[in-house]
Design a protein around this motif. Structure first.
Motif, PDB file in Angstrom:
ATOM      1  N   UNK A 138     -10.691   8.949  13.296  1.00 29.20           N
ATOM      2  CA  UNK A 138     -10.865   9.647  12.024  1.00 29.20           C
ATOM      3  C   UNK A 138     -10.870   8.646  10.879  1.00 29.20           C
ATOM      4  N   UNK A 139     -11.741   8.870   9.919  1.00 37.83           N
ATOM      5  CA  UNK A 139     -11.775   7.997   8.737  1.00 37.83           C
ATOM      6  C   UNK A 139     -10.460   8.116   7.969  1.00 37.83           C
ATOM      7  N   UNK A 140     -10.042   7.006   7.380  1.00 35.73           N
ATOM      8  CA  UNK A 140      -8.766   6.983   6.669  1.00 35.73           C
ATOM      9  C   UNK A 140      -8.716   7.970   5.512  1.00 35.73           C
ATOM     10  N   UNK A 141      -9.849   8.243   4.898  1.00 34.31           N
ATOM     11  CA  UNK A 141      -9.841   9.186   3.771  1.00 34.31           C
ATOM     12  C   UNK A 141      -9.399  10.579   4.222  1.00 34.31           C
ATOM     13  N   UNK A 142      -9.661  10.936   5.487  1.00 29.64           N
ATOM     14  CA  UNK A 142      -9.235  12.239   5.985  1.00 29.64           C
ATOM     15  C   UNK A 142      -7.753  12.236   6.320  1.00 29.64           C
ATOM     16  N   UNK A 143      -7.262  11.101   6.790  1.00 25.12           N
ATOM     17  CA  UNK A 143      -5.822  10.983   7.019  1.00 25.12           C
ATOM     18  C   UNK A 143      -5.098  11.071   5.682  1.00 25.12           C
ATOM     19  N   UNK A 144      -5.627  10.385   4.671  1.00 23.75           N
ATOM     20  CA  UNK A 144      -5.032  10.446   3.331  1.00 23.75           C
ATOM     21  C   UNK A 144      -4.996  11.889   2.839  1.00 23.75           C
ATOM     22  N   UNK A 145      -6.084  12.599   3.001  1.00 28.23           N
ATOM     23  CA  UNK A 145      -6.143  13.988   2.575  1.00 28.23           C
ATOM     24  C   UNK A 145      -5.110  14.837   3.316  1.00 28.23           C
ATOM     25  N   UNK A 146      -4.970  14.582   4.599  1.00 23.60           N
ATOM     26  CA  UNK A 146      -4.024  15.341   5.417  1.00 23.60           C
ATOM     27  C   UNK A 146      -2.586  15.155   4.949  1.00 23.60           C
ATOM     28  N   UNK A 147      -2.242  13.943   4.523  1.00 20.48           N
ATOM     29  CA  UNK A 147      -0.860  13.698   4.082  1.00 20.48           C
ATOM     30  C   UNK A 147      -0.693  13.863   2.576  1.00 20.48           C
ATOM     31  N   UNK A 148      -1.751  14.266   1.902  1.00 26.01           N
ATOM     32  CA  UNK A 148      -1.646  14.633   0.494  1.00 26.01           C
ATOM     33  C   UNK A 148      -1.724  13.492  -0.497  1.00 26.01           C
ATOM     34  N   UNK A 149      -2.469  12.435  -0.165  1.00 27.73           N
ATOM     35  CA  UNK A 149      -2.634  11.322  -1.096  1.00 27.73           C
ATOM     36  C   UNK A 149      -4.104  10.924  -1.161  1.00 27.73           C
ATOM     37  N   UNK A 150      -4.448  10.072  -2.114  1.00 32.92           N
ATOM     38  CA  UNK A 150      -5.826   9.572  -2.220  1.00 32.92           C
ATOM     39  C   UNK A 150      -6.018   8.406  -1.254  1.00 32.92           C
ATOM     40  N   UNK A 151      -7.247   8.197  -0.848  1.00 28.37           N
ATOM     41  CA  UNK A 151      -7.575   7.137   0.110  1.00 28.37           C
ATOM     42  C   UNK A 151      -7.191   5.758  -0.417  1.00 28.37           C
ATOM     43  N   UNK A 152      -7.409   5.526  -1.702  1.00 31.65           N
ATOM     44  CA  UNK A 152      -7.076   4.225  -2.282  1.00 31.65           C
ATOM     45  C   UNK A 152      -5.573   3.955  -2.179  1.00 31.65           C
ATOM     46  N   UNK A 153      -4.773   4.993  -2.396  1.00 32.00           N
ATOM     47  CA  UNK A 153      -3.323   4.837  -2.299  1.00 32.00           C
ATOM     48  C   UNK A 153      -2.914   4.584  -0.849  1.00 32.00           C
ATOM     49  N   UNK A 154      -3.576   5.242   0.092  1.00 31.57           N
ATOM     50  CA  UNK A 154      -3.290   4.998   1.505  1.00 31.57           C
ATOM     51  C   UNK A 154      -3.618   3.553   1.870  1.00 31.57           C
ATOM     52  N   UNK A 155      -4.699   3.027   1.342  1.00 27.98           N
ATOM     53  CA  UNK A 155      -5.054   1.624   1.603  1.00 27.98           C
ATOM     54  C   UNK A 155      -3.945   0.689   1.119  1.00 27.98           C
ATOM     55  N   UNK A 156      -3.395   0.977  -0.053  1.00 32.58           N
ATOM     56  CA  UNK A 156      -2.295   0.157  -0.567  1.00 32.58           C
ATOM     57  C   UNK A 156      -1.057   0.259   0.328  1.00 32.58           C
ATOM     58  N   UNK A 157      -0.754   1.464   0.769  1.00 31.08           N
ATOM     59  CA  UNK A 157       0.408   1.662   1.651  1.00 31.08           C
ATOM     60  C   UNK A 157       0.220   0.879   2.948  1.00 31.08           C
ATOM     61  N   UNK A 158      -0.971   0.989   3.527  1.00 29.87           N
ATOM     62  CA  UNK A 158      -1.252   0.271   4.785  1.00 29.87           C
ATOM     63  C   UNK A 158      -1.141  -1.235   4.589  1.00 29.87           C
ATOM     64  N   UNK A 159      -1.624  -1.734   3.449  1.00 20.65           N
ATOM     65  CA  UNK A 159      -1.554  -3.162   3.156  1.00 20.65           C
ATOM     66  C   UNK A 159      -0.097  -3.608   3.023  1.00 20.65           C
ATOM     67  N   UNK A 160       0.719  -2.802   2.330  1.00 23.24           N
ATOM     68  CA  UNK A 160       2.133  -3.132   2.162  1.00 23.24           C
ATOM     69  C   UNK A 160       2.852  -3.143   3.505  1.00 23.24           C
ATOM     70  N   UNK A 161       2.575  -2.163   4.331  1.00 25.29           N
ATOM     71  CA  UNK A 161       3.201  -2.099   5.654  1.00 25.29           C
ATOM     72  C   UNK A 161       2.812  -3.298   6.493  1.00 25.29           C
ATOM     73  N   UNK A 162       1.538  -3.626   6.450  1.00 21.17           N
ATOM     74  CA  UNK A 162       1.030  -4.792   7.200  1.00 21.17           C
ATOM     75  C   UNK A 162       1.728  -6.065   6.738  1.00 21.17           C
ATOM     76  N   UNK A 163       1.865  -6.229   5.407  1.00 20.21           N
ATOM     77  CA  UNK A 163       2.531  -7.415   4.848  1.00 20.21           C
ATOM     78  C   UNK A 163       4.005  -7.495   5.283  1.00 20.21           C
ATOM     79  N   UNK A 164       4.665  -6.359   5.340  1.00 19.73           N
ATOM     80  CA  UNK A 164       6.085  -6.325   5.750  1.00 19.73           C
ATOM     81  C   UNK A 164       6.211  -6.819   7.184  1.00 19.73           C
ATOM     82  N   UNK A 165       5.324  -6.340   8.051  1.00 21.80           N
ATOM     83  CA  UNK A 165       5.407  -6.716   9.469  1.00 21.80           C
ATOM     84  C   UNK A 165       4.954  -8.155   9.719  1.00 21.80           C
ATOM     85  N   UNK A 166       4.078  -8.674   8.857  1.00 15.41           N
ATOM     86  CA  UNK A 166       3.627 -10.057   9.030  1.00 15.41           C
ATOM     87  C   UNK A 166       4.639 -11.063   8.519  1.00 15.41           C
ATOM     88  N   UNK A 167       5.469 -10.651   7.577  1.00 15.33           N
ATOM     89  CA  UNK A 167       6.464 -11.583   6.995  1.00 15.33           C
ATOM     90  C   UNK A 167       7.764 -11.569   7.741  1.00 15.33           C
TER      91      UNK A 167
END
Length: 167
Positions: A138-167
């Motif tokens: 499923x495209x991320x924009x639909x996941x964002x819609x499902x959890x009640x946020x905008x796709x751009x905000x989901x991208x930021x969340x995913x980036x932050x999570x990725x950075x946490x796990x990489x550091x």
């Protein structure tokens, strides 16, 4: 594909009595919709009841006012009246219908509760735990819609999570 009563017996792990099996087999048919098929439009009264066997459903209520199904196999009952006949005839099936209905109500309650009590990041993590393989389908924009946020905000969340796990 097998007849509908055999499919239900297998899926529900019960034996359906012959009278109910005949009712089901006379009125239920299996159908396949193509990807992006529009099943329901606003203002059109459906005369069929669909039990979705396998698919991803994407529904719109504000903009396009349509429900779009992807990769769908479904059972179609030609009448809602059949459901009432079946549950009157077989108490076990009535209990199964009620149990599944209550599960769906619980899912809706949890979704509303999570929207109110969880942060967007927590909702995304919860969604990812519940549906670990859906990101591939499923495209991320639909996941964002499902959890009640905008796709751009989901991208930021995913980036932050990725950075946490990489550091």
């Amino acid at each position: 594909m097998t007849n509908a009563s055999k499919y239900l017996e297998k899926g529900l792990e019960i034996k359906i009595n012959e009278n109910v099996a005949d009712m089901i087999n006379n009125e239920v048919s299996f159908i396949n919709f193509s990807t992006k098929h529009i099943v329901l439009l606003e203002g059109v009264k459906s005369t069929n009841l669909y039990f979705i066997i396998h698919c991803i459903v994407r529904g719109y209520t504000l903009m396009n006012r349509e429900m779009i199904l992807q990769n769908v196999s479904a059972e179609r009952m030609n009448s809602y009246k059949l459901v009432y006949k079946i549950i009157k005839e077989d108490g076990r099936l009535n209990n199964i219908f009620v149990k599944n209905y209550l599960k769906e109500i619980e899912k809706l309650e949890n979704r509303v509760k999570n929207s109110a009590l969880m942060t967007a990041e927590e909702r995304y993590i919860d969604f990812s735990r519940r549906y670990p393989h859906l990101h591939d389908r499923v495209e991320l924009r639909y996941i964002a819609s499902c959890i009640g946020i905008r796709a751009a905000f989901l991208s930021r969340i995913r980036k932050e999570i990725k950075n946490i796990f990489l550091n």
